[in-house]
Design an enzyme around this catalytic site. Structure first.
Site, PDB file in Angstrom:
ATOM      1  CG  ASN A  88       5.052  95.203   1.689  1.00 30.57           C
ATOM      2  OD1 ASN A  88       4.804  95.600   0.552  1.00 30.57           O
ATOM      3  ND2 ASN A  88       4.526  94.114   2.197  1.00 30.57           N
ATOM      4  CG  HIS A 105      10.490  99.961  -2.618  1.00 36.41           C
ATOM      5  ND1 HIS A 105       9.428  99.323  -3.203  1.00 36.41           N
ATOM      6  CD2 HIS A 105      11.493  99.926  -3.539  1.00 36.41           C
ATOM      7  CE1 HIS A 105       9.777  98.921  -4.419  1.00 36.41           C
ATOM      8  NE2 HIS A 105      11.017  99.266  -4.640  1.00 36.41           N
TER       9      HIS A 105
HETATM   10  P1  NAD Z   1       0.924  96.345  -5.771  1.00 36.63           P
HETATM   11  O1  NAD Z   1      -0.044  97.238  -5.051  1.00 36.63           O
HETATM   12  O2  NAD Z   1       1.410  96.782  -7.112  1.00 36.63           O
HETATM   13  O3  NAD Z   1       0.278  94.907  -5.986  1.00 36.63           O
HETATM   14  C1  NAD Z   1      -0.342  94.232  -4.939  1.00 36.63           C
HETATM   15  C2  NAD Z   1      -0.576  92.793  -5.346  1.00 36.63           C
HETATM   16  O4  NAD Z   1      -1.102  92.129  -4.220  1.00 36.63           O
HETATM   17  C3  NAD Z   1      -1.584  92.636  -6.485  1.00 36.63           C
HETATM   18  O5  NAD Z   1      -1.041  91.758  -7.465  1.00 36.63           O
HETATM   19  C4  NAD Z   1      -2.805  92.002  -5.795  1.00 36.63           C
HETATM   20  O6  NAD Z   1      -3.514  91.101  -6.629  1.00 36.63           O
HETATM   21  C5  NAD Z   1      -2.146  91.276  -4.634  1.00 36.63           C
HETATM   22  N1  NAD Z   1      -3.013  91.039  -3.482  1.00 36.63           N
HETATM   23  C6  NAD Z   1      -4.093  91.740  -3.053  1.00 36.63           C
HETATM   24  N2  NAD Z   1      -4.611  91.179  -1.943  1.00 36.63           N
HETATM   25  C7  NAD Z   1      -3.839  90.095  -1.647  1.00 36.63           C
HETATM   26  C8  NAD Z   1      -3.854  89.122  -0.620  1.00 36.63           C
HETATM   27  N3  NAD Z   1      -4.764  89.132   0.343  1.00 36.63           N
HETATM   28  N4  NAD Z   1      -2.899  88.159  -0.642  1.00 36.63           N
HETATM   29  C9  NAD Z   1      -1.934  88.133  -1.615  1.00 36.63           C
HETATM   30  N5  NAD Z   1      -1.891  89.032  -2.624  1.00 36.63           N
HETATM   31  C10 NAD Z   1      -2.820  90.012  -2.634  1.00 36.63           C
HETATM   32  O7  NAD Z   1       2.097  96.075  -4.771  1.00 36.63           O
HETATM   33  P2  NAD Z   1       3.650  95.915  -5.013  1.00 36.63           P
HETATM   34  O8  NAD Z   1       3.901  94.981  -6.144  1.00 36.63           O
HETATM   35  O9  NAD Z   1       4.208  95.654  -3.678  1.00 36.63           O
HETATM   36  O10 NAD Z   1       4.158  97.355  -5.516  1.00 36.63           O
HETATM   37  C11 NAD Z   1       3.655  98.518  -4.907  1.00 36.63           C
HETATM   38  C12 NAD Z   1       4.660  99.463  -4.236  1.00 36.63           C
HETATM   39  O11 NAD Z   1       3.885 100.244  -3.318  1.00 36.63           O
HETATM   40  C13 NAD Z   1       5.685  98.775  -3.386  1.00 36.63           C
HETATM   41  O12 NAD Z   1       6.905  99.127  -3.902  1.00 36.63           O
HETATM   42  C14 NAD Z   1       5.553  99.347  -1.962  1.00 36.63           C
HETATM   43  O13 NAD Z   1       6.679 100.103  -1.617  1.00 36.63           O
HETATM   44  C15 NAD Z   1       4.403 100.320  -2.017  1.00 36.63           C
HETATM   45  N6  NAD Z   1       3.306  99.960  -1.058  1.00 36.63           N
HETATM   46  C16 NAD Z   1       3.629  99.400   0.140  1.00 36.63           C
HETATM   47  C17 NAD Z   1       2.629  99.052   1.036  1.00 36.63           C
HETATM   48  C18 NAD Z   1       3.019  98.429   2.360  1.00 36.63           C
HETATM   49  O14 NAD Z   1       4.120  98.669   2.840  1.00 36.63           O
HETATM   50  N7  NAD Z   1       2.170  97.589   2.970  1.00 36.63           N
HETATM   51  C19 NAD Z   1       1.293  99.274   0.706  1.00 36.63           C
HETATM   52  C20 NAD Z   1       0.991  99.868  -0.548  1.00 36.63           C
HETATM   53  C21 NAD Z   1       2.031 100.205  -1.429  1.00 36.63           C
END
Ligand code: NAD
Length: 233
Positions: A88, A105
């Site tokens: 994140n 990241h």
């Molecule tokens: P992803 O979006 O690919 O997957 C998210 C996962 O979280 C899914 O498997 C989903 O089922 C699960 N999920 C949804 N709600 C949930 C909850 N309440 N509790 C637990 N799990 C839950 O995310 P990723 O694998 O981190 O890859 C995405 C890339 O996007 C990352 O590399 C990141 O850098 C970036 N990203 C970051 C943020 C952030 O910083 N918060 C937000 C969006 C995307």
């Protein structure tokens, strides 16, 4: 001996703090294709759009609070040696007072020079604008690893996960590489827990000792933390 725990978090841990993941949204991140806003090509083509996209995300992060899952990690750290490796870019682990955090990241609350990647700055406010420059006079960009860019923190992350006795994967679809490949480096006798409500996460490793907890992070992680404290602390 107390286990060394590594928490490997993804966007899902922040979902209940109001920050959207993108897999849950048809592969779009807040209505944008990642190719439009999170690649070096996007930056070349339309830096204004890229800056604006991250300015809005940054504002959202600055108005968000950690949830019970982030706080459960702080509780685990009261009892065990715990490292957090996060995909994140938000700062909710920091806001929850988690320690030993490695951002694979990048960090949205920071900017870096487009001339020298080692010039990294804490941002005082929510915005980077065209014309904001580093001390060398070059445009600032978000301190984010975009899709298609190298992930310099992958090497220290590998060294951390190689020492784990327990790995807790929380809120990650495990489809973004090289991050997902880190699980291959967890010792073969380590225990892996996967907390994700989708029940669809496939773990890219030979490990047999994997427990799936198909719950939201804010429920699954505090329960698991309690269980580990009762069992090992
Ligand atoms: P992803 O979006 O690919 O997957 C998210 C996962 O979280 C899914 O498997 C989903 O089922 C699960 N999920 C949804 N709600 C949930 C909850 N309440 N509790 C637990 N799990 C839950 O995310 P990723 O694998 O981190 O890859 C995405 C890339 O996007 C990352 O590399 C990141 O850098 C970036 N990203 C970051 C943020 C952030 O910083 N918060 C937000 C969006 C995307």
């Amino acid at each position: 001996m107390k286990p060394h725990i590594v928490v490997f978090s993804g966007a899902g841990i922040s979902a209940e703090s109001g920050i959207k993941t993108f897999r849950d949204n048809d592969g779009l991140w807040e209505n944008h294709s990642i190719h439009e806003v999170a690649t070096p090509e996007a930056w070349q083509k339309n830096p204004e759009l890229v800056l604006e996209f991250y300015n809005v995300r940054r504002e959202q992060v600055l108005n968000s609070k950690p949830n019970a899952a982030h706080l459960a990690i702080t509780e685990l750290q009261n009892h065990f040696e715990v490292n957090v490796i996060t995909q994140n870019i938000d700062n909710l682990h920091e806001q929850a007072n988690n320690k030993n955090i490695l951002h694979l990241h990048g960090e949205i609350t920071k900017a870096r020079s487009t001339a020298n990647p080692n010039l990294i700055y804490n941002l005082g406010g929510p915005k980077i604008s065209l014309g904001d420059t580093c001390e060398l006079g070059s445009q600032l960009r978000p301190h984010i690893v975009w899709f298609g860019e190298a992930v310099p923190m992958i090497v220290p992350a590998t060294e951390i996960i190689e020492k784990a006795n327990i790995v807790i994967v929380v809120g990650s679809s495990l489809v973004v590489y090289p991050a997902a490949g880190l699980l291959e480096y967890a010792p073969i006798d380590s225990k892996i827990y996967v907390i994700d409500p989708s029940g669809e996460v496939s773990v890219p490793t030979q490990h047999k000792n994997i427990t799936f907890i198909n719950e939201k992070a804010s429920l699954g992680l505090p329960k698991l933390a309690q269980k580990l404290i009762e069992e090992y602390a």
